[in-house]
Design a protein around this motif. Structure first.
Motif, PDB file in Angstrom:
ATOM      1  N   GLU A   1       0.834  -1.205   0.000  1.00  0.00           N
ATOM      2  CA  GLU A   1       0.000   0.000   0.000  1.00  0.00           C
ATOM      3  C   GLU A   1       0.871   1.258   0.000  1.00  0.00           C
ATOM      4  O   GLU A   1       0.537   2.248  -0.667  1.00  0.00           O
ATOM      5  N   ARG A   2       1.964   1.220   0.744  1.00  0.00           N
ATOM      6  CA  ARG A   2       2.849   2.394   0.758  1.00  0.00           C
ATOM      7  C   ARG A   2       3.472   2.625  -0.613  1.00  0.00           C
ATOM      8  O   ARG A   2       3.694   3.771  -1.012  1.00  0.00           O
ATOM      9  N   GLU A   3       3.803   1.547  -1.328  1.00  0.00           N
ATOM     10  CA  GLU A   3       4.358   1.714  -2.676  1.00  0.00           C
ATOM     11  C   GLU A   3       3.351   2.369  -3.607  1.00  0.00           C
ATOM     12  O   GLU A   3       3.698   3.235  -4.419  1.00  0.00           O
ATOM     13  N   ILE A   4       2.101   1.943  -3.498  1.00  0.00           N
ATOM     14  CA  ILE A   4       1.068   2.489  -4.373  1.00  0.00           C
ATOM     15  C   ILE A   4       0.665   3.886  -3.918  1.00  0.00           C
ATOM     16  O   ILE A   4       0.318   4.749  -4.738  1.00  0.00           O
ATOM     17  N   GLY A   5       0.711   4.112  -2.611  1.00  0.00           N
ATOM     18  CA  GLY A   5       0.310   5.422  -2.096  1.00  0.00           C
ATOM     19  C   GLY A   5      -1.186   5.566  -1.891  1.00  0.00           C
ATOM     20  O   GLY A   5      -1.677   6.680  -1.735  1.00  0.00           O
ATOM     21  N   LYS A   6      -1.918   4.445  -1.880  1.00  0.00           N
ATOM     22  CA  LYS A   6      -3.373   4.465  -1.703  1.00  0.00           C
ATOM     23  C   LYS A   6      -3.766   3.285  -0.838  1.00  0.00           C
ATOM     24  O   LYS A   6      -3.048   2.280  -0.762  1.00  0.00           O
ATOM     25  N   PRO A   7      -4.947   3.356  -0.178  1.00  0.00           N
ATOM     26  CA  PRO A   7      -5.429   2.168   0.551  1.00  0.00           C
ATOM     27  C   PRO A   7      -5.871   1.082  -0.419  1.00  0.00           C
ATOM     28  O   PRO A   7      -6.172   1.330  -1.590  1.00  0.00           O
ATOM     29  N   LEU A   8      -5.876  -0.146   0.074  1.00  0.00           N
ATOM     30  CA  LEU A   8      -6.162  -1.302  -0.765  1.00  0.00           C
ATOM     31  C   LEU A   8      -7.497  -1.184  -1.477  1.00  0.00           C
ATOM     32  O   LEU A   8      -7.633  -1.591  -2.639  1.00  0.00           O
ATOM     33  N   ALA A   9      -8.475  -0.618  -0.806  1.00  0.00           N
ATOM     34  CA  ALA A   9      -9.811  -0.548  -1.400  1.00  0.00           C
ATOM     35  C   ALA A   9      -9.836   0.247  -2.690  1.00  0.00           C
ATOM     36  O   ALA A   9     -10.692   0.023  -3.559  1.00  0.00           O
ATOM     37  N   GLU A  10      -8.891   1.175  -2.877  1.00  0.00           N
ATOM     38  CA  GLU A  10      -8.903   2.039  -4.061  1.00  0.00           C
ATOM     39  C   GLU A  10      -8.258   1.400  -5.282  1.00  0.00           C
ATOM     40  O   GLU A  10      -8.473   1.873  -6.395  1.00  0.00           O
ATOM     41  N   TYR A  11      -7.440   0.393  -5.079  1.00  0.00           N
ATOM     42  CA  TYR A  11      -6.814  -0.220  -6.254  1.00  0.00           C
ATOM     43  C   TYR A  11      -7.058  -1.717  -6.333  1.00  0.00           C
ATOM     44  O   TYR A  11      -6.488  -2.397  -7.177  1.00  0.00           O
ATOM     45  N   ARG A  12      -7.883  -2.273  -5.456  1.00  0.00           N
ATOM     46  CA  ARG A  12      -8.223  -3.680  -5.560  1.00  0.00           C
ATOM     47  C   ARG A  12      -8.912  -3.934  -6.895  1.00  0.00           C
ATOM     48  O   ARG A  12      -9.796  -3.177  -7.321  1.00  0.00           O
ATOM     49  N   GLY A  13      -8.534  -4.991  -7.563  1.00  0.00           N
ATOM     50  CA  GLY A  13      -9.116  -5.341  -8.849  1.00  0.00           C
ATOM     51  C   GLY A  13      -8.355  -4.795 -10.049  1.00  0.00           C
ATOM     52  O   GLY A  13      -8.667  -5.146 -11.189  1.00  0.00           O
ATOM     53  N   MET A  14      -7.334  -3.954  -9.816  1.00  0.00           N
ATOM     54  CA  MET A  14      -6.548  -3.424 -10.931  1.00  0.00           C
ATOM     55  C   MET A  14      -5.490  -4.433 -11.350  1.00  0.00           C
ATOM     56  O   MET A  14      -5.041  -5.259 -10.558  1.00  0.00           O
ATOM     57  N   ARG A  15      -5.104  -4.347 -12.600  1.00  0.00           N
ATOM     58  CA  ARG A  15      -4.057  -5.231 -13.120  1.00  0.00           C
ATOM     59  C   ARG A  15      -2.681  -4.649 -12.770  1.00  0.00           C
ATOM     60  O   ARG A  15      -2.515  -3.448 -12.552  1.00  0.00           O
ATOM     61  N   ALA A  16      -1.680  -5.539 -12.728  1.00  0.00           N
ATOM     62  CA  ALA A  16      -0.335  -5.108 -12.361  1.00  0.00           C
ATOM     63  C   ALA A  16       0.235  -4.104 -13.352  1.00  0.00           C
ATOM     64  O   ALA A  16       0.885  -3.128 -12.967  1.00  0.00           O
ATOM     65  N   ASP A  17       0.002  -4.325 -14.645  1.00  0.00           N
ATOM     66  CA  ASP A  17       0.555  -3.412 -15.629  1.00  0.00           C
ATOM     67  C   ASP A  17      -0.142  -2.058 -15.614  1.00  0.00           C
ATOM     68  O   ASP A  17       0.351  -1.090 -16.193  1.00  0.00           O
ATOM     69  N   GLU A  18      -1.320  -1.977 -14.968  1.00  0.00           N
ATOM     70  CA  GLU A  18      -1.963  -0.687 -14.785  1.00  0.00           C
ATOM     71  C   GLU A  18      -1.345   0.076 -13.613  1.00  0.00           C
ATOM     72  O   GLU A  18      -1.265   1.307 -13.642  1.00  0.00           O
ATOM     73  N   LEU A  19      -0.899  -0.658 -12.598  1.00  0.00           N
ATOM     74  CA  LEU A  19      -0.285  -0.010 -11.449  1.00  0.00           C
ATOM     75  C   LEU A  19       1.124   0.475 -11.761  1.00  0.00           C
ATOM     76  O   LEU A  19       1.566   1.514 -11.263  1.00  0.00           O
ATOM     77  N   TYR A  20       1.848  -0.290 -12.570  1.00  0.00           N
ATOM     78  CA  TYR A  20       3.236   0.052 -12.896  1.00  0.00           C
ATOM     79  C   TYR A  20       3.393   0.132 -14.408  1.00  0.00           C
ATOM     80  O   TYR A  20       4.149  -0.628 -15.032  1.00  0.00           O
ATOM     81  N   SER A  21       2.672   1.032 -15.003  1.00  0.00           N
ATOM     82  CA  SER A  21       2.763   1.197 -16.454  1.00  0.00           C
ATOM     83  C   SER A  21       4.144   1.766 -16.806  1.00  0.00           C
ATOM     84  O   SER A  21       4.660   2.661 -16.151  1.00  0.00           O
ATOM     85  N   GLY A  22       4.715   1.228 -17.841  1.00  0.00           N
ATOM     86  CA  GLY A  22       6.036   1.685 -18.278  1.00  0.00           C
ATOM     87  C   GLY A  22       7.185   0.948 -17.630  1.00  0.00           C
ATOM     88  O   GLY A  22       8.329   1.113 -18.039  1.00  0.00           O
TER      89      GLY A  22
END
Length: 862
Positions: free
Chosen positions: A198-219
């Motif tokens: 969660e600290r790496e993403i900078g958001k609580p789990l509820a806000e990015y649950r269900g997202m794909r990995a390549d969407e979280l770390y695009s590029g």
């Protein structure tokens, strides 16, 4: 993981107090056992038929208030007694060591159990009341004796503590571990992550649950060779094959830090249930950016040590600093060095920027925005460094001005200025510049170093500058010593060779390259009595200022010995004695200790000395460890005389031998050092053959031959050793310029000699010299008759001066002295010395020759 291993792991996570696996006892309202599970039999050893109907106290009792307790399976000797755990068997601190009778309300209780074989053990228990069709109470409100009242679950205390440790481990991984953990389903959508993620993403789990990995770390991309580059490909590979992947390096920009590129060490393994059904993949990611930056800094230091200081040149070293640090450390680097350091290798004055005259000698940039707007560099332009590199001035208050004033480094936003310090002096400045990062809202665009310098990078820059300063100081010292050596060598070598009647002269001297330093090769042309000429070349071992100074001492000694008209072999013997003088007589330190440098440079020096007589056309030569000369005959044939090879100077023990050869008029004599004919890519024999081909080629002037030899044998004009070449084409005096008579050793000979000399001067038109010449001839012949032996020889030579020589068979030399008033003799030689320019004695195998030299009278123009 196999299905059996997965099932065992699932049972472990149920916990020891789970009713499906724990020892279960059903009690009625009076704590009488009415039900007994197989697990209870396994724990306590009593069968159901033995336990049912007996009170619970027959098997379990509260902990005693005093006395020893049985050791728990997980408790080391001497440890604190166990404490009761939290509610419902959940992980929590163990309760009081010795609680009072009866269980705490709603919690676990530690009890003392008695096994069927008689030993005692500690167990953890929990009680659950039963609810049925009846409330199990009698009319008085108590529990009925035959009605089930509650269920007691028990497990060995050690098993419970191990299970609690596992839960604590899971809790720590979920909330405290620095390793980022995430679970993705088979569609590669995130279903769970721990706090670090969660600290790496900078958001609580509820806000990015269900997202794909390549969407979280695009590029982002994997940089480990031999593996797929994308998150999608790596995770699919793990899900499809079941093979875990460990320590895969992923480079990307995290959403929580959009301005900086990070590096993670990632591991992936497939997740499946007890039945072997795959339901996702787990990702372990640990940020190793700091470790990578430390490795990069160390690698940069190693690269700096490898690439900086490759040559002993101040400008080249400064350019290497700029090249090696861009773009790994900065977007632009500028190196400014003091003018006196660049030009002459001196230390600059310290103080403010106004006290230092700096030149921009190195600059490198990959970002036009970071480039300096100052005058551009012209490293390839001809001229001195001051012409190729522009001067630099800094406005007051600038980072560079503050660094020069303080002598320390200055960090100003994205500019870091580090002085090049050596001892108490500042040689210049290195300015590191990083480009400002553009602010972007969705996707960071920049990579490489950050836009500012952290403390570690400031320390790294200071270390880089310190190493560079040492290299520049070494180059500065070399530049200074080389400049001094070249200046000394230029002063010691002949600046101009006056014309000689005996030979036509041409010469070339090439200093060694900048890496090797100034060498000790030398040559000289020495006018001798009787129109003869001495030709000499030599080579001193080593390079540098000491070699140049030693060369000067040897050249001066050779010239002094030659003026004494010594034969070549005798001259080399005297020179060898001088080089091999006792230790206490050698140049050394102030306390008289001998100089090791002097011993190393002079011992092993070589020399070739030749004397040519244009009257007899004979040449006498000797060598001390030097290469023989080349003789080009009139037909173009080139030979190298088999001149006896004496030992190098300073070794002693062996005599020097001379050789005499006849050189017809027009013959060419070439004296040279080994730097001309010896190189790394060929041996001396090949060089001698090449020199012979050049000298024996079509007829050309001596200057053209020198140029051909240098261009052919030293094509780059620089070698690891300096080079000296001396060419001499022989001449002969005209018969009309020499008059010679043989006279008997008689008293009447003196008058005859005066008469012959006066008549010859009249023939030459030198009547003005008749009086002085008569006195000279009269004195020299009188001494020869009186003190020498016959026959006598009188010779007059009309060359650039008038030479008068009287030879006899004696080997004693007259000495100039000042006679007292009452002395009857001893004034003749003194009078002769006043009438001539110079005079001297030359010894020959047959005796000696006294010679004088007179200048011609000045020519009067009407």
């Amino acid at each position: 993981m196999s299905a059996t291993r997965a099932a065992d792991a699932a049972d472990d996570f149920r916990g020891p107090l789970d009713i499906a696996r724990a020892a279960t006892v059903v009690l009625d309202g009076r704590d009488t056992v009415v039900g007994w599970s197989p697990a209870a039999t396994e724990l306590l050893g009593f069968g159901a038929h033995e336990a049912v109907g007996r009170p619970l106290s027959a098997f379990l009792s509260p902990l005693p208030a005093e006395g020893p307790l049985p050791a728990a399976s997980d408790r080391p000797a001497g440890a604190e007694p166990p404490r009761a755990s939290g509610l419902g068997g959940a992980a929590g601190p163990v309760g009081p060591a010795r609680p009072g009778p009866g269980p705490p309300s709603g919690g676990n209780e530690i009890r003392l159990a008695r096994h069927r074989d008689g030993h005692e053990l500690l167990v953890a228990t929990t009680v659950c009341p039963l609810a049925g069709g009846t409330d199990g109470t009698d009319g008085a409100g108590g529990l009925g004796a035959d009605s089930p009242g509650r269920v007691l679950v028990a497990a060995e205390l050690g098993a419970l503590r191990q299970w609690e440790s596992r839960l604590a481990l899971l809790q720590g991984l979920a909330t405290q571990s620095p390793v980022g953990l995430a679970i993705y389903d088979t569609d590669l959508r995130l279903t769970w992550s721990n706090t670090a993620y969660e600290r790496e993403i900078g958001k609580p789990l509820a806000e990015y649950r269900g997202m794909r990995a390549d969407e979280l770390y695009s590029g982002g991309t994997f940089v480990t060779p031999g593996y797929p580059k994308t998150l999608d490909a790596v995770m699919h590979h793990v899900i499809d094959t079941g093979e875990p992947i460990l320590d895969l390096h992923f480079q990307g920009i995290p959403p929580s830090d959009p301005g900086t590129e990070h590096l993670w060490s990632c591991s992936y393994y497939r997740l499946q249930d007890a039945d072997g059904h795959v339901f996702g993949v787990c990702e372990d990611a640990f940020d190793i950016s700091d470790r990578q930056r430390a490795q990069q800094r160390l690698a940069l230091l190693v690269e700096v040590g490898r690439r900086i200081g490759t040559v002993l040149d101040v400008v080249t070293t400064a350019e290497e600093i700029a090249e090696v640090t861009v773009p790994e450390f900065a977007a632009a680097v500028r190196v400014d060095i003091a003018r006196v350091t660049v030009m002459s290798g001196e230390l600059p004055a310290t103080g403010s920027s106004a006290a230092m005259d700096l030149l921009r000698v190195g600059e490198h940039s990959v970002d036009p925005a970071a480039a300096d707007a100052a005058e551009p560099l012209y490293p390839g332009a001809p001229g001195s460094p001051a012409d190729r590199y522009p001067p630099v001035t800094y406005p007051p208050g600038s980072p560079q001005d503050r660094s020069l004033a303080s002598g320390g480094l200055v960090l100003d936003d994205n500019v870091l200025v580090v002085p090049l310090r050596v001892g108490g002096s500042v040689l210049g400045l290195v300015t590191f510049v990083r480009s400002p990062r553009p602010e972007v809202s969705d996707r960071p665009l920049s990579r490489g170093p950050a836009n500012t310098f952290d403390n570690g990078e400031v320390a790294l820059a200071d270390e880089l500058a310190a190493r560079a300063a040492v290299c520049i100081d070494n180059a500065r010292r070399f530049t200074r010593e080389r400049s001094a050596s070249l200046a000394l060598q230029r002063q010691l070598l002949p600046h101009h060779v006056p014309p000689q009647s005996a030979v036509e002269i041409a010469y070339r001297y090439l200093p060694s390259d900048d890496v090797t330093g100034v060498g000790g090769d030398w040559f000289d042309v020495i006018p001798l009595s009787g129109t003869r000429v001495g030709l000499v070349v030599g080579d001193v071992v080593g390079h540098g200022l000491q070699a140049a100074a030693t060369m000067g001492r040897l050249r001066t000694s050779v010239r002094a010995f030659a003026q004494l008209d010594m034969a070549p072999d005798e001259l080399l013997t005297r020179l060898d004695d001088l080089v091999g003088q006792p230790l206490d007589e050698r140049p050394g330190t102030r306390d008289g200790a001998a100089s090791d440098a002097y011993d190393e440079l002079t011992t092993g020096a070589t020399c070739l000395y030749a004397v040519y007589d244009p009257v007899s056309r004979r040449c006498v030569m000797a060598r001390a460890g030097h290469l023989p000369p080349a003789v080009v005959h009139l037909d173009g044939r080139v030979t190298f005389p088999d001149l006896p090879a004496g030992p190098p100077l300073g070794l002693g023990g062996l005599p020097f031998e001379s050789m005499e050869i006849e050189l017809p008029v027009g013959s060419l004599l070439a004296l040279f050092t080994d730097g001309l004919v010896e190189a790394r890519d060929h041996d001396i024999d090949q060089g001698l053959d090449a020199l012979g081909r050049v000298l024996g080629g079509p007829a050309a002037s001596l200057e053209e031959l020198c140029d051909r030899a240098v261009s052919e044998l030293v094509p780059d004009a620089t070698t690891a050793d300096d080079t000296a070449l001396l060419l001499a084409r022989t001449r002969q005096l005209d018969e009309g310029q020499v008059a010679e008579w043989e006279l008997p050793a008689e008293a009447m000979t003196v008058g005859r000699a005066r008469e012959l000399a006066t008549r010859q001067l009249g023939t030459w038109g030198l009547e003005e010299l008749s009086f002085a010449t008569e006195l000279v001839v009269s004195e020299l012949v009188t001494n020869a008759v009186r003190y020498g032996g016959g026959p006598l020889r009188l010779r007059l030579i009309r060359d650039r001066t008038l030479l008068c020589e009287v030879a006899d068979t004696a080997h004693t030399s007259p000495h100039l002295r000042h006679s007292a008033e009452d002395d009857e003799g001893g004034r003749g030689l003194f009078i002769v010395a006043q009438l001539v320019q110079r005079w001297g004695t030359r010894y020959t195998p047959a005796g000696k020759t006294i010679w004088t030299e007179q200048a011609f009278p000045p020519v009067e123009f009407g």
